[in-house]
Design an enzyme around this catalytic site. Sequence first.
Site, PDB file in Angstrom:
ATOM      1  CD  GLU A   1      -3.343  -6.384   2.884  1.00 27.29           C
ATOM      2  OE1 GLU A   1      -4.252  -5.795   3.535  1.00 27.29           O
ATOM      3  OE2 GLU A   1      -2.146  -6.100   3.001  1.00 27.29           O
TER       4      GLU A   1
ATOM      5  CD  GLU B   1      -2.765  -1.365   2.365  1.00 27.34           C
ATOM      6  OE1 GLU B   1      -2.716  -0.476   3.234  1.00 27.34           O
ATOM      7  OE2 GLU B   1      -3.517  -2.355   2.442  1.00 27.34           O
TER       8      GLU B   1
ATOM      9  CD1 TRP C   1      -5.497  -8.572   7.672  1.00 30.60           C
ATOM     10  CD2 TRP C   1      -3.702  -8.464   6.354  1.00 30.60           C
ATOM     11  NE1 TRP C   1      -4.471  -8.105   8.439  1.00 30.60           N
ATOM     12  CE2 TRP C   1      -3.341  -8.028   7.645  1.00 30.60           C
ATOM     13  CE3 TRP C   1      -2.734  -8.491   5.360  1.00 30.60           C
ATOM     14  CZ2 TRP C   1      -2.055  -7.620   7.969  1.00 30.60           C
ATOM     15  CZ3 TRP C   1      -1.459  -8.079   5.682  1.00 30.60           C
ATOM     16  CH2 TRP C   1      -1.124  -7.644   6.971  1.00 30.60           C
TER      17      TRP C   1
END
Length: 549
Positions: free
Chosen positions: A262, A167, A291
């Site tokens: 994720e 990210e 996740w």
Amino acid sequence: MRSPERRRRTAPRTAGLLVTLLGLLLPLLAVTTPAAHAAPTGFRVENGRLLEASGNDFVMRGVNHAHTWYADRISSLAHIKAKGANTVRVVLSSGDRWTRNDASDVADVVAQCKQNRLICVLEVHDTTGYGEQSGAVTLSRAADYWIGVQSALAGEEDHVIVNIGNEPHGNTGYENWTADTKAAIQKLRDAGFDHTLMVDAPNWGQDWAFTMRDNAASVFAADPDANTVFSIHMYGVFDTAAEISDYLGHFVAARLPVVVGEFGHDHSDGNPDEDAILAVTGQLRLGYLGWSWSGNGGGVEYLDMVTGFDPNQLTSWGERLFDGADGIAATSEEAAVYGSGTGEDTTAPTAPGTPGASAVTASSVTLRWGAATDEVGVTGYDVVRVTGGAESAVTSTSGTSATVTGLTPDTSYTFAVYARDAAGNRSQRSATVSVTTSPGSAAGACAVGYRVTGEWPGGFQGEVTVRNTSGSAVDGWTLSWAFPADQRITNMWGGTPAQSGSEVTVTSAPYTASIPAAGSVTVGFTGARSGSNPSPTAFVLNGADCSVT
């Protein structure tokens, strides 16, 4: 105990969230594949698909494991494998925010992945939310880390995928994602990395502004090895099936490789539609990595798949992901590099028989083909659409027939089929079959409701509800109306828009194509305007005038 910081979406849901549908994208996003400076030695990308060195199609089915915070839980890899996963995404640190995972530790993680017959996706977590999160580092810094541990990765190109940075931008400065990502890819290639690279989206991984989606083609073209996979993280931004289908469908239509790196069943920024994520990735044969295994903190403990790293204590989220419909146990196929317990079988099945088409409607067709044969057995078939020599995945099945839906009325399509065996080997493509869908049903009777749901200077948001007031179903539809010259659609979900001057035409999306008798569907859109914002006064559905409600 160090708990992973979870991503968030602090920017408002703007037009960046609103998706453009597959039919509109295909002519717009042709991918130019750069000439590779060296043939990939392990995983590689071809025609938008991730392939193993053997040429087998590989679809990730796995979970994330927070190794950098729980280095003493390396046994979790064996437990994850025992649940049926074929891949694990392992959290590492460059040492900028947490304790550095050095080359020795990375080598041990890779060895454990190989011992447990898992593909390793390794990621640097210190980039999380750069520009917004205090202490987060750049993708360039992450690339430096990979170069620093390169000795642990050399020769592991068929077992390891390098996820450059988790990210890598928050909601501030995310416009720099494209240039930063290209530069990081180039730095790793210049350093001699031949691995498949994975790149995460900005906006805390959720790409609500569509920066990754709209620039993925140029990023892929910037990789001299043409061996980059895109990773979207699906949390609160992806809370409807339409958003999930449209986002992933964009990459499939553009022949760009994408995985859901994720996702969860719930999150503090909204409630993701995990059922749709699993169903759509199953239909398109795209990878996903949930996740996370265990050890979440900071208020998102509900994302643990097992309690306290105990594989015998599955949570409801763990049960859903591992054992539910379209979950890991039902869909995971072990990487062919491990031989799948078949004595390193590398023999592909025979090609399926030429498919035949039946039950052709305006929006669907049923295909049937002769079974392929294989020494260890055929486990499934992949149906693809062939357009100008290129392919895009349509659906997968374990049987010798499939119904393809979401087609456009009065349109020609060409399909073919591949077979897969228990070792993951893929056959040669079958002969193709071409079919033309029937014209769309006449509306018979219809009513349309139009309303503006929000306005701002220079723009607005609206929705159109199409009601079938006849006694028979509408199977595929086109709706048209006239806007003033200064009004135009900028984005739409639920349909594919086209606009010439003031004339607007909307073709149904696959999931809105069917309108049962007395039923309705709704499409939404954002638009631009320079003056007043009057509503249309007349609508035509499949050539029939509709009443306006």
